[in-house]
Design an enzyme around this catalytic site. Structure first.
Site, PDB file in Angstrom:
ATOM      1  N   HIS A  62      -8.065   1.591  -3.900  1.00  0.00           N
ATOM      2  CA  HIS A  62      -8.112   0.785  -2.672  1.00  0.00           C
ATOM      3  C   HIS A  62      -7.875   1.721  -1.484  1.00  0.00           C
ATOM      4  CE1 HIS A  62      -7.802  -2.663  -0.103  1.00  0.00           C
ATOM      5  NE2 HIS A  62      -6.534  -2.452   0.189  1.00  0.00           N
ATOM      6  N   ASN A  72       0.816  -1.215   0.000  1.00  0.00           N
ATOM      7  CA  ASN A  72       0.000   0.000   0.000  1.00  0.00           C
ATOM      8  C   ASN A  72       0.850   1.265   0.000  1.00  0.00           C
ATOM      9  OD1 ASN A  72      -2.823  -0.610   0.002  1.00  0.00           O
ATOM     10  ND2 ASN A  72      -2.509  -1.647   1.956  1.00  0.00           N
TER      11      ASN A  72
HETATM   12  N1  APR Z   1      12.707  -6.194  -0.136  1.00  0.00           N
HETATM   13  C1  APR Z   1      12.100  -7.300   0.371  1.00  0.00           C
HETATM   14  N2  APR Z   1      11.343  -7.284   1.496  1.00  0.00           N
HETATM   15  C2  APR Z   1      11.217  -6.115   2.138  1.00  0.00           C
HETATM   16  C3  APR Z   1      11.826  -4.922   1.683  1.00  0.00           C
HETATM   17  C4  APR Z   1      12.601  -4.986   0.491  1.00  0.00           C
HETATM   18  N3  APR Z   1      13.210  -3.914  -0.023  1.00  0.00           N
HETATM   19  N4  APR Z   1      11.496  -3.934   2.548  1.00  0.00           N
HETATM   20  C5  APR Z   1      10.709  -4.468   3.489  1.00  0.00           C
HETATM   21  N5  APR Z   1      10.540  -5.792   3.260  1.00  0.00           N
HETATM   22  C6  APR Z   1       9.791  -6.769   4.029  1.00  0.00           C
HETATM   23  C7  APR Z   1       9.839  -6.524   5.536  1.00  0.00           C
HETATM   24  O1  APR Z   1      11.079  -6.960   6.107  1.00  0.00           O
HETATM   25  C8  APR Z   1       8.646  -7.332   6.030  1.00  0.00           C
HETATM   26  O2  APR Z   1       9.008  -8.626   6.476  1.00  0.00           O
HETATM   27  O3  APR Z   1       8.401  -6.703   3.738  1.00  0.00           O
HETATM   28  C9  APR Z   1       7.738  -7.436   4.792  1.00  0.00           C
HETATM   29  C10 APR Z   1       6.355  -6.843   5.010  1.00  0.00           C
HETATM   30  O4  APR Z   1       5.714  -7.685   5.902  1.00  0.00           O
HETATM   31  P1  APR Z   1       4.771  -7.132   7.093  1.00  0.00           P
HETATM   32  O5  APR Z   1       5.472  -6.004   7.774  1.00  0.00           O
HETATM   33  O6  APR Z   1       4.330  -8.293   7.904  1.00  0.00           O
HETATM   34  O7  APR Z   1       3.531  -6.481   6.299  1.00  0.00           O
HETATM   35  P2  APR Z   1       2.268  -7.238   5.658  1.00  0.00           P
HETATM   36  O8  APR Z   1       1.159  -7.249   6.633  1.00  0.00           O
HETATM   37  O9  APR Z   1       2.687  -8.502   5.032  1.00  0.00           O
HETATM   38  O10 APR Z   1       1.855  -6.164   4.534  1.00  0.00           O
HETATM   39  C11 APR Z   1       2.719  -5.883   3.447  1.00  0.00           C
HETATM   40  O11 APR Z   1       0.901  -5.173   2.035  1.00  0.00           O
HETATM   41  O12 APR Z   1      -1.360  -4.860   2.575  1.00  0.00           O
HETATM   42  C12 APR Z   1      -0.125  -4.236   2.383  1.00  0.00           C
HETATM   43  O13 APR Z   1      -0.261  -2.308   3.805  1.00  0.00           O
HETATM   44  C13 APR Z   1       0.358  -3.580   3.636  1.00  0.00           C
HETATM   45  O14 APR Z   1       2.126  -2.344   2.574  1.00  0.00           O
HETATM   46  C14 APR Z   1       1.837  -3.465   3.384  1.00  0.00           C
HETATM   47  C15 APR Z   1       2.140  -4.748   2.615  1.00  0.00           C
END
Ligand code: APR
Length: 320
Positions: A184, A127
């Site tokens: 969204h 998002n």
């Molecule tokens: N490359 C790979 N992974 C990354 C990077 C990157 N450059 N930057 C961050 N991450 C990883 C984080 O380390 C984390 O484990 O992305 C993951 C996101 O997971 P969560 O924090 O658990 O978030 P989640 O609930 O899965 O949502 C992810 O989707 O619905 C949307 O708003 C939500 O933007 C968010 C995304």
């Protein structure tokens, strides 16, 4: 069966995606990328892999901090980015407030896709959804055709609408057809005129006031989950929704699915990615379906598109 699905971001949504792909035997291989230390992606994959004998699946899972594991992926699911989370004072940010942080992450994601799997279909979940897909397009447009790039939001928003309607009418969720159009965000547009229960207008089952309350709840449904969870945002339903899109493409089902897709004049919109119904088949977004809208729905959609356009203007300001 798909050859290989790459998942970028192995947190809540990415983790459910990986586990579900294995349990559904949707792909032979899963590659999970997450930058989180010490070796978060490898840990997630090892956990799921160690369970595969229990459920009898031979899906191979490989986790890494680096994007090289994505090489050869047929599909990529992008979940990299911070989610919404409740603040100490009980409020929580809008999806748009995640933009600055998630844009930086998205540029790294785009670079990884370009280098290792530019031929993959890309389904993005991070998002603010529509603006992140717009950014991926900006970064990859010379390589990735718009029919192969899409955002997952409409499947989930429509599912929420179906669920609330089924509950209110006291019928199976399988009896409900529902569509949500637009961005969204809080301006998304549940289309009452297209909502049906067993092919009949929803108004035969639920009165107008209750429907209005349901539609308001649909618009705010993501926030409702955020405030109940206390940390993070919805993750099971978004993961299932992304896999629904991949399944339709991988098996060339031609299923009409709500998807954040590139518009080229449809619904009077050009150059933005917005939630609309589309046929998903082996080519990706094969055809956008334009549905008849009431005057009120058309105005609400224009309002939602304007909100998406404002967030994309913020993306433009950042430059490449
Ligand atoms: N490359 C790979 N992974 C990354 C990077 C990157 N450059 N930057 C961050 N991450 C990883 C984080 O380390 C984390 O484990 O992305 C993951 C996101 O997971 P969560 O924090 O658990 O978030 P989640 O609930 O899965 O949502 C992810 O989707 O619905 C949307 O708003 C939500 O933007 C968010 C995304």
């Amino acid at each position: 069966m798909v050859g290989k699905i790459g998942i970028i971001g192995g947190g809540n949504i990415g983790g459910v995606c990986a586990a579900e792909i294995a349990s559904r035997r949707l792909a032979r291989r899963v590659a999970l990328v997450d930058v989180k230390p010490p070796e978060f992606a490898r840990g997630k994959c090892l956990d799921i892999a160690e369970g595969t004998p229990v459920i009898g699946t031979d899906t191979v899972l490989e986790g890494s901090k680096g994007y090289e594991v994505l090489a050869g992926a047929d599909f990529v699911i992008n979940t990299a980015g911070v989610p919404r989370a409740m603040r100490a004072d009980g409020t929580f940010p809008s999806r748009e407030e995640l933009l600055a942080t998630n844009l930086r992450i998205t540029d790294a994601v785009a670079a990884g896709i370009r280098q290792y799997c530019p031929d993959a279909f890309v389904v993005s979940i991070a998002n603010p959804l529509d603006a992140i897909v717009y950014r991926l397009h900006q970064q990859l447009k010379d390589r990735l055709p718009v029919r192969k790039l899409m955002g997952m939001a409409g499947v989930l928003d429509s599912a929420r609408y179906k669920y609330f309607v089924a509950q209110a009418a006291g019928v199976s969720v399988e009896n409900v057809e529902a569509v949500v159009l637009g961005g969204h965000g809080d301006t998304m547009v549940p289309i009452r005129s297209a909502c049906r229960i067993y092919g009949l207008p929803v108004t035969k089952f639920i009165d107008e006031d209750e429907l209005a309350a349901i539609e308001d709840r649909v618009r705010k449904a993501g926030g409702e989950v955020v405030s109940l969870l206390g940390s993070g945002s919805a993750f099971v339903s978004p993961a299932w929704s992304a896999l629904e899109m991949i399944t339709s493409i991988a098996f060339d089902k031609k299923k009409i699915t709500s998807v954040c897709a590139h518009l080229d004049g449809e619904y009077g919109v050009t150059g933005l990615f917005v939630g609309v119904p589309a046929i998903l088949g082996r080519e990706g977004v094969e055809k956008i379906i334009e549905i008849d809208l009431s005057d009120e729905e058309r105005t609400a959609l224009a309002n939602s598109v304007a909100a998406v356009s404002r967030t994309c203007a913020e993306v433009d300001k950042v430059g490449k």
